[in-house]
Design a protein around this motif. Structure first.
Motif, PDB file in Angstrom:
ATOM      1  N   HIS A   1      47.273 -13.703  25.964  1.00 38.55           N
ATOM      2  CA  HIS A   1      46.293 -12.740  25.480  1.00 38.55           C
ATOM      3  C   HIS A   1      45.518 -13.356  24.319  1.00 38.55           C
ATOM      4  CE1 HIS A   1      49.275 -10.126  27.429  1.00 38.55           C
ATOM      5  NE2 HIS A   1      48.279  -9.281  27.621  1.00 38.55           N
ATOM      6  N   LEU A   2      44.268 -12.885  24.165  1.00 35.52           N
ATOM      7  CA  LEU A   2      43.426 -13.432  23.113  1.00 35.52           C
ATOM      8  C   LEU A   2      42.400 -12.376  22.717  1.00 35.52           C
ATOM      9  CD1 LEU A   2      43.309 -16.216  21.775  1.00 35.52           C
ATOM     10  CD2 LEU A   2      41.714 -16.935  23.549  1.00 35.52           C
ATOM     11  N   ILE A   3      42.196 -12.223  21.412  1.00 32.81           N
ATOM     12  CA  ILE A   3      41.160 -11.315  20.926  1.00 32.81           C
ATOM     13  C   ILE A   3      40.176 -12.127  20.084  1.00 32.81           C
ATOM     14  CG2 ILE A   3      40.634  -9.261  19.546  1.00 32.81           C
ATOM     15  CD1 ILE A   3      43.451  -8.264  20.140  1.00 32.81           C
TER      16      ILE A   3
ATOM     17  N   GLN B   1      33.806 -18.777  19.801  1.00 33.23           N
ATOM     18  CA  GLN B   1      34.072 -19.665  20.921  1.00 33.23           C
ATOM     19  C   GLN B   1      35.556 -19.581  21.262  1.00 33.23           C
ATOM     20  OE1 GLN B   1      35.906 -22.787  20.377  1.00 33.23           O
ATOM     21  NE2 GLN B   1      35.747 -23.503  22.484  1.00 33.23           N
ATOM     22  N   VAL B   2      35.881 -19.803  22.537  1.00 28.40           N
ATOM     23  CA  VAL B   2      37.281 -19.718  22.951  1.00 28.40           C
ATOM     24  C   VAL B   2      37.606 -20.847  23.935  1.00 28.40           C
ATOM     25  CG1 VAL B   2      36.847 -18.198  24.936  1.00 28.40           C
ATOM     26  CG2 VAL B   2      39.067 -18.133  23.788  1.00 28.40           C
ATOM     27  N   THR B   3      38.851 -21.313  23.888  1.00 26.56           N
ATOM     28  CA  THR B   3      39.337 -22.329  24.832  1.00 26.56           C
ATOM     29  C   THR B   3      40.600 -21.807  25.499  1.00 26.56           C
ATOM     30  OG1 THR B   3      38.437 -24.178  23.562  1.00 26.56           O
ATOM     31  CG2 THR B   3      40.216 -24.670  25.118  1.00 26.56           C
TER      32      THR B   3
ATOM     33  N   ARG C   1      44.267 -12.884  29.317  1.00 26.76           N
ATOM     34  CA  ARG C   1      43.477 -11.673  29.076  1.00 26.76           C
ATOM     35  C   ARG C   1      42.675 -11.878  27.806  1.00 26.76           C
ATOM     36  NH1 ARG C   1      42.063  -7.553  32.148  1.00 26.76           N
ATOM     37  NH2 ARG C   1      44.192  -7.366  32.907  1.00 26.76           N
ATOM     38  N   LEU C   2      41.345 -11.921  27.919  1.00 32.99           N
ATOM     39  CA  LEU C   2      40.451 -12.105  26.780  1.00 32.99           C
ATOM     40  C   LEU C   2      39.755 -10.788  26.460  1.00 32.99           C
ATOM     41  CD1 LEU C   2      38.842 -13.859  24.726  1.00 32.99           C
ATOM     42  CD2 LEU C   2      37.211 -14.313  26.580  1.00 32.99           C
ATOM     43  N   LEU C   3      39.826 -10.395  25.209  1.00 32.61           N
ATOM     44  CA  LEU C   3      39.127  -9.209  24.738  1.00 32.61           C
ATOM     45  C   LEU C   3      38.138  -9.644  23.666  1.00 32.61           C
ATOM     46  CD1 LEU C   3      38.738  -6.142  24.652  1.00 32.61           C
ATOM     47  CD2 LEU C   3      40.591  -6.034  22.977  1.00 32.61           C
TER      48      LEU C   3
END
Lengths: 112, 113
Positions: free
Chosen positions: A10-12, A18-20, A108-110
């Motif tokens: 999971h990531l918020i 930016q996200v990896t 799961r990206l929020l």
């Protein structure tokens, strides 16, 4: 034999960041594909990597980029995050010459 | 445009019932069609894969059929159980797509005890 693994689970993030995301394919697999699954929708193909190169790309903007490493693991990078990027990101791996793709548990990206 | 459609979007049945999930696709030039199961918030589990040269595949209580000429596939689940409750996704590997899968939106199945 470990299947396809993905991290993080999971990531918020906030808009503009930016996200990896990371994916390790099933042992013996050399091809990795990424999919985006919005809530209530089927997965949408983002791109596929083979021999460290992008082999095919779906209808996603250049903000979505990726990389495949010599050990066949892969990263998905998303720049300038938008609220609409909130989704489950799935990685699938495949051994060249075979037909069955194996999917990981997803990240799961929020985006807030 | 290569699309995949699944009907119905949701289905609720009592335990023990036999049921059929439907999938239709727009282009008969396919390599294979795959049925997946997805539990809430989880990844995809492959159930059955049918090659374009095949008419059906069976695994336990599951049977998947393929009719390329009509652009249809069905997933038959016999003697349904509460543990079968999940979303079932149909995915088509179209020719020229280089293993890219085109998915339907899925059918959410609830089996009531």
């Amino acid at each position: 034999d470990a299947g396809v693994t993905q991290s993080p689970t999971h990531l918020i993030k906030t808009r503009g960041q930016q996200v990896t995301l990371r994916c390790s394919p099933k042992s013996g697999h050399d091809t990795v594909s990424w999919y985006q699954q919005a809530l209530g929708q089927g997965p949408q193909f983002i791109f596929q990597y083979y021999e460290e190169e992008e082999r095919q790309r779906g209808n996603f903007p250049d903000r979505f980029s990726g990389h495949q490493f010599p050990n066949y693991s892969s990263e998905l990078n998303v720049n300038a995050l938008l609220l609409g990027d909130s989704a489950l990101y799935l990685c699938a791996s495949l051994k060249t010459g075979k037909v069955t793709q194996y999917f990981g548990p997803g990240t799961r990206l929020l985006v807030l | 445009k290569q699309e995949v459609t699944q009907i119905p979007a949701a289905l609720s049945v009592p335990e023990g019932e036999n049921l059929v999930l439907n999938c239709s696709f727009t282009d008969s030039a396919i390599y294979n069609l795959q049925w997946f199961r997805q539990d809430p918030g989880k990844g995809l589990t492959s159930l059955l894969l049918i090659q374009s040269s095949q008419r059906e595949q069976t695994s336990g209580r599951l049977n998947a059929s393929l009719d390329k000429s009509s652009g249809r596939s069905t997933l038959y689940i016999a003697a349904s159980q509460p543990g079968d409750s999940a979303t079932y996704l149909c995915a088509v590997n179209y020719q020229g797509g280089s293993e890219k899968l085109v998915f339907g939106k899925g059918t959410k199945l609830t089996v009531n005890p």
